[in-house]
Motif scaffolding. Structure first.
Motif, PDB file in Angstrom:
ATOM      1  N   THR A  38       0.812  -1.218   0.000  1.00  0.00           N
ATOM      2  CA  THR A  38       0.000   0.000   0.000  1.00  0.00           C
ATOM      3  C   THR A  38       0.849   1.273   0.000  1.00  0.00           C
ATOM      4  OG1 THR A  38      -0.149  -0.184   2.398  1.00  0.00           O
ATOM      5  CG2 THR A  38      -2.013  -1.013   1.141  1.00  0.00           C
ATOM      6  N   ALA A  39       2.177   1.115  -0.022  1.00  0.00           N
ATOM      7  CA  ALA A  39       3.042   2.309   0.070  1.00  0.00           C
ATOM      8  C   ALA A  39       3.310   2.906  -1.304  1.00  0.00           C
ATOM      9  CB  ALA A  39       4.357   1.939   0.745  1.00  0.00           C
ATOM     10  N   GLU A  40       3.372   4.235  -1.361  1.00  0.00           N
ATOM     11  CA  GLU A  40       3.770   4.902  -2.617  1.00  0.00           C
ATOM     12  C   GLU A  40       5.216   5.315  -2.530  1.00  0.00           C
ATOM     13  OE1 GLU A  40       1.324   8.567  -2.362  1.00  0.00           O
ATOM     14  OE2 GLU A  40       0.028   7.321  -1.172  1.00  0.00           O
ATOM     15  N   LEU A  41       5.756   5.312  -1.301  1.00  0.00           N
ATOM     16  CA  LEU A  41       7.072   5.865  -1.058  1.00  0.00           C
ATOM     17  C   LEU A  41       7.764   4.994   0.003  1.00  0.00           C
ATOM     18  CD1 LEU A  41       8.635   8.853  -0.989  1.00  0.00           C
ATOM     19  CD2 LEU A  41       7.558   8.926   1.197  1.00  0.00           C
ATOM     20  N   ALA A  42       9.065   4.759  -0.178  1.00  0.00           N
ATOM     21  CA  ALA A  42       9.783   3.979   0.828  1.00  0.00           C
ATOM     22  C   ALA A  42      11.008   4.740   1.305  1.00  0.00           C
ATOM     23  CB  ALA A  42      10.211   2.629   0.251  1.00  0.00           C
TER      24      ALA A  42
ATOM     25  N   HIS B 206      15.866  -5.391   0.534  1.00  0.00           N
ATOM     26  CA  HIS B 206      14.754  -4.463   0.736  1.00  0.00           C
ATOM     27  C   HIS B 206      14.374  -3.759  -0.557  1.00  0.00           C
ATOM     28  CE1 HIS B 206      15.826  -4.139   5.260  1.00  0.00           C
ATOM     29  NE2 HIS B 206      15.135  -5.205   4.964  1.00  0.00           N
ATOM     30  N   MET B 207      15.403  -3.324  -1.291  1.00  0.00           N
ATOM     31  CA  MET B 207      15.122  -2.621  -2.535  1.00  0.00           C
ATOM     32  C   MET B 207      14.422  -3.537  -3.518  1.00  0.00           C
ATOM     33  SD  MET B 207      18.258  -0.049  -3.190  1.00  0.00           S
ATOM     34  CE  MET B 207      17.808   0.259  -4.860  1.00  0.00           C
ATOM     35  N   HIS B 208      14.819  -4.785  -3.515  1.00  0.00           N
ATOM     36  CA  HIS B 208      14.199  -5.736  -4.430  1.00  0.00           C
ATOM     37  C   HIS B 208      12.710  -5.883  -4.124  1.00  0.00           C
ATOM     38  CE1 HIS B 208      14.100  -9.158  -7.191  1.00  0.00           C
ATOM     39  NE2 HIS B 208      13.181  -9.617  -6.357  1.00  0.00           N
ATOM     40  N   ILE B 209      12.384  -6.057  -2.854  1.00  0.00           N
ATOM     41  CA  ILE B 209      10.982  -6.274  -2.480  1.00  0.00           C
ATOM     42  C   ILE B 209      10.152  -5.017  -2.751  1.00  0.00           C
ATOM     43  CG2 ILE B 209       9.412  -6.829  -0.581  1.00  0.00           C
ATOM     44  CD1 ILE B 209      11.791  -8.403   0.630  1.00  0.00           C
ATOM     45  N   VAL B 210      10.735  -3.873  -2.389  1.00  0.00           N
ATOM     46  CA  VAL B 210      10.037  -2.606  -2.574  1.00  0.00           C
ATOM     47  C   VAL B 210       9.715  -2.394  -4.064  1.00  0.00           C
ATOM     48  CG1 VAL B 210      10.569  -0.146  -2.588  1.00  0.00           C
ATOM     49  CG2 VAL B 210      10.831  -1.455  -0.490  1.00  0.00           C
ATOM     50  N   GLN B 211      10.679  -2.721  -4.908  1.00  0.00           N
ATOM     51  CA  GLN B 211      10.477  -2.582  -6.354  1.00  0.00           C
ATOM     52  C   GLN B 211       9.476  -3.600  -6.881  1.00  0.00           C
ATOM     53  OE1 GLN B 211      14.283  -2.750  -8.455  1.00  0.00           O
ATOM     54  NE2 GLN B 211      13.343  -1.261  -9.848  1.00  0.00           N
ATOM     55  N   LEU B 212       9.597  -4.820  -6.375  1.00  0.00           N
ATOM     56  CA  LEU B 212       8.698  -5.903  -6.785  1.00  0.00           C
ATOM     57  C   LEU B 212       7.245  -5.514  -6.531  1.00  0.00           C
ATOM     58  CD1 LEU B 212       8.570  -8.962  -7.629  1.00  0.00           C
ATOM     59  CD2 LEU B 212       8.592  -9.484  -5.187  1.00  0.00           C
ATOM     60  N   LEU B 213       7.004  -4.847  -5.395  1.00  0.00           N
ATOM     61  CA  LEU B 213       5.644  -4.471  -5.017  1.00  0.00           C
ATOM     62  C   LEU B 213       5.223  -3.136  -5.638  1.00  0.00           C
ATOM     63  CD1 LEU B 213       3.719  -6.125  -3.065  1.00  0.00           C
ATOM     64  CD2 LEU B 213       6.095  -6.837  -2.984  1.00  0.00           C
ATOM     65  N   GLY B 214       6.089  -2.572  -6.468  1.00  0.00           N
ATOM     66  CA  GLY B 214       5.679  -1.401  -7.241  1.00  0.00           C
ATOM     67  C   GLY B 214       5.788  -0.072  -6.527  1.00  0.00           C
ATOM     68  N   VAL B 215       6.655   0.032  -5.524  1.00  0.00           N
ATOM     69  CA  VAL B 215       6.868   1.332  -4.872  1.00  0.00           C
ATOM     70  C   VAL B 215       7.865   2.101  -5.734  1.00  0.00           C
ATOM     71  CG1 VAL B 215       7.626   2.523  -2.786  1.00  0.00           C
ATOM     72  CG2 VAL B 215       6.515   0.288  -2.619  1.00  0.00           C
ATOM     73  N   ARG B 216       7.461   3.284  -6.199  1.00  0.00           N
ATOM     74  CA  ARG B 216       8.299   3.944  -7.204  1.00  0.00           C
ATOM     75  C   ARG B 216       9.224   5.025  -6.664  1.00  0.00           C
ATOM     76  NH1 ARG B 216       4.505   3.729 -12.560  1.00  0.00           N
ATOM     77  NH2 ARG B 216       4.063   1.523 -12.331  1.00  0.00           N
ATOM     78  N   ARG B 217       8.905   5.560  -5.486  1.00  0.00           N
ATOM     79  CA  ARG B 217       9.761   6.633  -4.958  1.00  0.00           C
ATOM     80  C   ARG B 217      10.575   6.128  -3.782  1.00  0.00           C
ATOM     81  NH1 ARG B 217       6.571  11.399  -2.911  1.00  0.00           N
ATOM     82  NH2 ARG B 217       8.605  12.404  -2.879  1.00  0.00           N
ATOM     83  N   LEU B 218      11.855   6.400  -3.793  1.00  0.00           N
ATOM     84  CA  LEU B 218      12.716   5.980  -2.698  1.00  0.00           C
ATOM     85  C   LEU B 218      13.422   7.173  -2.078  1.00  0.00           C
ATOM     86  CD1 LEU B 218      14.552   2.823  -4.109  1.00  0.00           C
ATOM     87  CD2 LEU B 218      12.583   2.910  -2.591  1.00  0.00           C
ATOM     88  N   VAL B 219      13.499   7.156  -0.735  1.00  0.00           N
ATOM     89  CA  VAL B 219      14.308   8.147  -0.034  1.00  0.00           C
ATOM     90  C   VAL B 219      15.337   7.361   0.776  1.00  0.00           C
ATOM     91  CG1 VAL B 219      14.336   9.974   1.690  1.00  0.00           C
ATOM     92  CG2 VAL B 219      12.416   9.811   0.095  1.00  0.00           C
TER      93      VAL B 219
END
Lengths: 623, 297
Positions: A116-120, A137-150
């Motif tokens: 449900t996150a738009e940003l990680a 972590h980056m792999h999972i975040v990308q896999l789930l479609g989170v597009r913005r990273l800080v």
């Protein structure tokens, strides 16, 4: 929370925090809550009490991490074990933060938070740089479609607030992001413990002219994923308060819907236009993405819960076979061929994994072979559903491309997945509609077709009873067929062994063969140990209503072992047969069979008579 | 869509999802502001139909009289079904906060009564107004919280919640507790009350009320059952309540905030959390978790 009065136009941001216990993730989030005024005095007072009891920051210093650890178990272990949600707000934005553990075995919690996150916010220790876990972590975040990273580069206080140390990690990350195709990211040097550059700009790092962490979170998003793409409206409920009103209730997922727009209902393919978009506050002209509304159509077409409404010119695909990325979450492994339930949108269907193409090692990105999936595994799989469903690829729409697996018995949520694409064979291989069908074939017989599924331990007497029943049916002029475990294993299933996966596949094949026999109009007697409830349920669902009779041939293990007609129990006890049902492998007794036969209490003839009586009662044969 | 629009849409989605999946849903209605908002969202979710489930109020018999009046007026006005559950055995045994203490009273008159009502009604889904920002152990609660046949909450059996997919499937006797306001904060609730003009119990607004000071809390003398200690005397002070429950266990705060606007303004300056006035959460930081394991909402 208490810091500033808020104007009503405040936007909504869902984000997640990832990092390991040692990176100071809880400390960072605790610091943000403290500095945004989301911590009240009584909580602060309790915090300083608890910092003395459980804190890891030394005497008399507040440990912000303790604000976040909710469960008693965790405090004792000193780790965060689940997803927790936190709230804080600024004048411009209200944040919902999913706080996820960085601990190795909790991939599933990260996936849950990321869904449900738009940003990680990714947290790293400046002294360690990008570690294996950061890549995970980056792999999972990308896999789930989170597009913005800080990227929060933490513990700057322990690196003497050195610009060179920060630059080194920043460059390391930039290189990695490029390799992974991530373009929307920013990095910030921080000290969570002292608060430098978290909410308040640091005086110890004058060389840094980028945003503080909070500024980075408040920056406007480039584009909202949920507003792009064509509109999707999964129907949750049909609203019929009286005969004059019929509306379809749901939430707009992507795009927007307007009055007059032509829609198609899928999978049925029927069309109608939007007559009204209603809410309790009055009708709307346009329903934006994310709005929960009730649609009234201009034509009475048949629509049920689980259907998807979409613009006719931009409709989703409909298919029953997919390739998807899956994250397995349950302690019990995922077995290809086993029947599970799949929920996508408001629709629930039967599903089997037909093939695990490969498992992904999230640290090395290597593809590995796998026969089953264990908890926290990520893999690419082919899936087969028992009916076609409307969907979008996950990268196009998270809500119509994401699904969960549910255990049909316990109802637990077992895993989740993201659809990559449908399989060509499902759209191009159509079922041949034959003119001579099951009904036509069975009309030539003096009985109706059915499957008698005898299940029970080895030595319980399945084949013996089935044989006696078949002799009776045969003498009555019925057309029968017998499928026996030992016989089928010498032919069709001779490539299969006795591991759990192979047992599942063994029964799946037999269930399919039994269904063909059913279509041929026969009374089919299946005698298989078939130890697992879910495969028997699969066989039942393949057969269709009223044509599957489960007969539990029940004898205590002790009795079966005494009988030991094939000498197998002796071998199993001596250890020469591993995975023997009842000894090294479980037998799940039927909970609600059509018939239970206790072979240690009655003779074969009277048991066979009970089966015949059941067939007469069900109208399979004339009494 | 702004923040409140998003929260509203999410809550409506949850209501519809559970109503579609459950055989016998029920909504816990505790009369407070959160319940008022939850009820408003339920009306929105099913409009133009009405919610097809009853409301359930667990009446400990020690609620503020004004709460009961508000409840009855609201239910009559909306034409909804209301089940009022009282633990009759507890009443016969004379269980109350003054005689038995806060913990025992809550266990018998609240938790036990709730379980009695859920068992009697055979409900497989119960909506509740709890929010994750209320208390630390709540922050990890799912939106659909799975409960065993014995109504117990087992941290290991809680289902992952992905996207907007809520798995409300249960076997006979099992149930889910559903929290449509999970992601709302106290301030969100008040801002939504203002935006939507939602009626709330007048006890939330400042007024002169008879109170005594007891163990650092201001307890309102709501009826003649409250025994006064020799050193205590009733004072008329301008107070209001941030949360509502059993009157002997609910501390008032001194405040001049007599409107929703004034409450929101006061909250911006406030430095204490809303549960601070609740005597039942005091003993130690994890008491809520222990209660939840036993079946408390």
């Amino acid at each position: 929370m208490a810091a500033s009065p808020k104007p009503s136009e405040q936007s909504h941001v869902r984000m997640m925090m990832c990092g390991s216990v040692d990176d100071g993730k809880s400390t960072l989030l605790g610091r943000m809550l403290l500095d945004c005024g989301a911590v009240f005095d009584d909580q602060l007072h309790r915090l300083s009490d608890e910092s003395r009891r459980y804190g890891t920051t030394g005497k008399d210093r507040i440990d912000p991490a303790l604000l976040l650890d909710g469960l008693a178990d965790e405090r004792q272990q000193g780790i965060t074990i689940d997803v927790a949600y936190r709230y804080f707000a600024t004048r411009r934005r209200a944040f919902i933060v999913a706080d996820t553990p960085g601990h190795e075995q909790y991939t599933r919690n990260m996936a849950t938070a990321a869904s449900t996150a738009e940003l990680a916010v990714l947290l790293v220790d400046v002294r360690k740089g990008l570690v294996a876990q950061t890549r995970r972590h980056m792999h999972i975040v990308q896999l789930l479609g989170v597009r913005r990273l800080v990227l929060a580069i933490n513990k700057m206080d322990l690196a003497a607030f050195s610009e060179a140390a920060y630059r080194a990690v920043d460059q390391q990350f930039a290189a990695f992001a490029e390799e992974r195709g991530i373009d929307d990211f920013v990095s910030v040097p921080v000290s969570a413990l002292s608060g430098d550059n978290v909410v308040v700009r640091s005086s110890s790092m004058p060389w840094f002219d980028g945003p503080t962490l909070l500024d980075a979170l408040e920056a406007p998003e480039r584009s909202r994923l949920d507003a792009a793409g064509p509109a999707r409206f999964p129907v949750q409920m049909v609203c019929r308060p009286d005969s004059s009103f019929r509306g379809f209730q749901g939430t707009v997922r992507g795009g927007s819907l307007s009055v007059g727009q032509r829609l198609i209902a899928l999978p049925s393919g029927r069309q109608a236009s939007i007559a009204r978009v209603t809410t309790m506050d009055g009708d709307l002209e346009v329903a934006a993405a994310g709005r929960a509304v009730t649609l009234v159509l201009d034509d009475e077409i048949d629509i049920v819960r689980g259907d998807v409404l979409a613009p006719v010119e931009a409709r989703p695909e409909v298919a029953d076979q997919f390739t998807a990325h899956m994250v397995w979450m349950d302690e019990q492994p995922m077995l290809p061929g086993r029947r599970y339930l799949l929920r996508i949108g408001a629709r629930t269907v039967n599903v089997q994994v037909t093939d695990i193409k490969y498992r992904i090692d999230v640290e090395s990105q290597r593809k590995l072979a796998a026969r089953t999936l264990s908890s926290n595994d990520i893999a690419v799989c082919n899936l087969s559903l028992d009916q076609a469903v409307p969907f979008d690829p996950y990268r196009v729409n998270r809500d119509t491309g994401g699904f969960i697996f549910i255990d049909p018995e316990t109802n637990a949520t077992l895993g989740c997945g993201m659809i990559d694409h449908s399989l060509r064979r499902s759209s191009n291989v159509h079922r041949q509609a034959m003119r001579i069908d099951r009904a036509a074939r069975s009309a030539q017989n003096r009985h109706r077709p059915c499957i008698l599924w005898f299940t029970g331990l080895s030595g319980a007497g399945k084949s013996t009873v089935a044989d006696a029943v078949e002799q009776r049916l045969f003498s009555m002029g019925c057309r029968t067929m017998s499928l026996d475990g030992d016989n089928v294993r010498q032919g069709l299933n001779r490539d299969l062994g006795f591991t759990v996966e192979d047992r599942v596949e063994n029964i799946r094949r037999v269930a399919e063969v039994a269904r063909l026999m059913l279509d041929a109009g026969l009374i089919t007697l299946v005698s298989f140990i078939s130890p697992f409830r879910s495969e028997r349920e699969l066989a039942r669902s393949l057969a269709g209503d009223g044509t599957f009779l489960e007969i539990f041939v029940d004898a205590p293990l002790r009795v079966c072992e005494e009988r030991d007609p094939k000498g197998l129990y002796r071998k199993a006890r001596s250890g020469s047969i591993p995975n023997f049902t009842g000894i090294g492998s479980p037998y799940e007794a039927p909970t609600d069979p059509e018939l239970r036969l206790q072979t240690d209490r009655s003779d074969v003839e009277s048991l066979a008579e009970r089966v015949i009586a059941l067939l007469a009662q069900r109208g399979v044969i004339d009494p | 869509m702004d923040h409140l629009d998003h929260l509203e849409a999410e809550s409506i989605h949850i209501f519809r999802e559970v109503a579609a999946q459950a055989a016998r849903p029920v909504m816990l209605y505790s009369i407070g502001k959160d319940s008022s908002v939850m009820l408003h969202l339920a009306l929105k979710a099913f409009h133009p139909d009405r919610p097809r489930f009853p409301l359930l109020h667990v009446d400990t018999t020690w609620k503020f009289a004004e709460m009961i009046r508000f409840r009855d007026a609201r239910v009559r006005q909306l034409g909804l079904d209301l089940i009022v559950q009282v633990n009759e055995q507890g009443v016969r045994d004379g269980v109350g906060p003054f005689s038995h203490g806060a913990d025992r009273h809550t266990e018998v008159m609240k938790t036990e009564a709730l379980i009695q009502a859920l068992d009697k009604g055979g409900f497989d889904a119960a909506f509740g107004g709890a929010r994750r920002d209320e208390e630390a152990s709540r922050s990890k609660e799912r939106i659909l919280s799975f409960r065993s046949r014995a109504h117990q909450w087992d941290v290991k059996k809680q289902r992952p919640e992905m996207w907007s997919l809520y798995n409300g499937r249960v076997n006979p006797g099992e149930s889910v507790r559903v929290f449509p306001l999970s992601n709302w904060t106290e301030l969100d609730v008040w801002r939504y009350v203002r935006r939507e003009n939602i009626p709330v119990v007048p006890l939330y607004f400042a007024s002169k009320r008879p109170v005594v000071e007891r163990q650092g809390s201001l307890i309102m003398v709501d009826d003649e059952r409250m025994p006064l200690r020799p050193e205590e005397r009733v004072q008329h002070r301008t107070v209001r309540f941030r949360t509502l429950g059993c009157y002997p266990l609910t501390g008032a705060i001194e405040s001049e905030a007599a409107s929703v606007d004034a409450i929101i303004e006061e909250m911006a300056a406030s430095r204490t959390s809303e549960r601070q006035g609740r005597l039942i959460d005091r003993p130690d930081g994890t008491s809520m978790e222990a209660k939840k394991r036993a079946g408390y909402f």
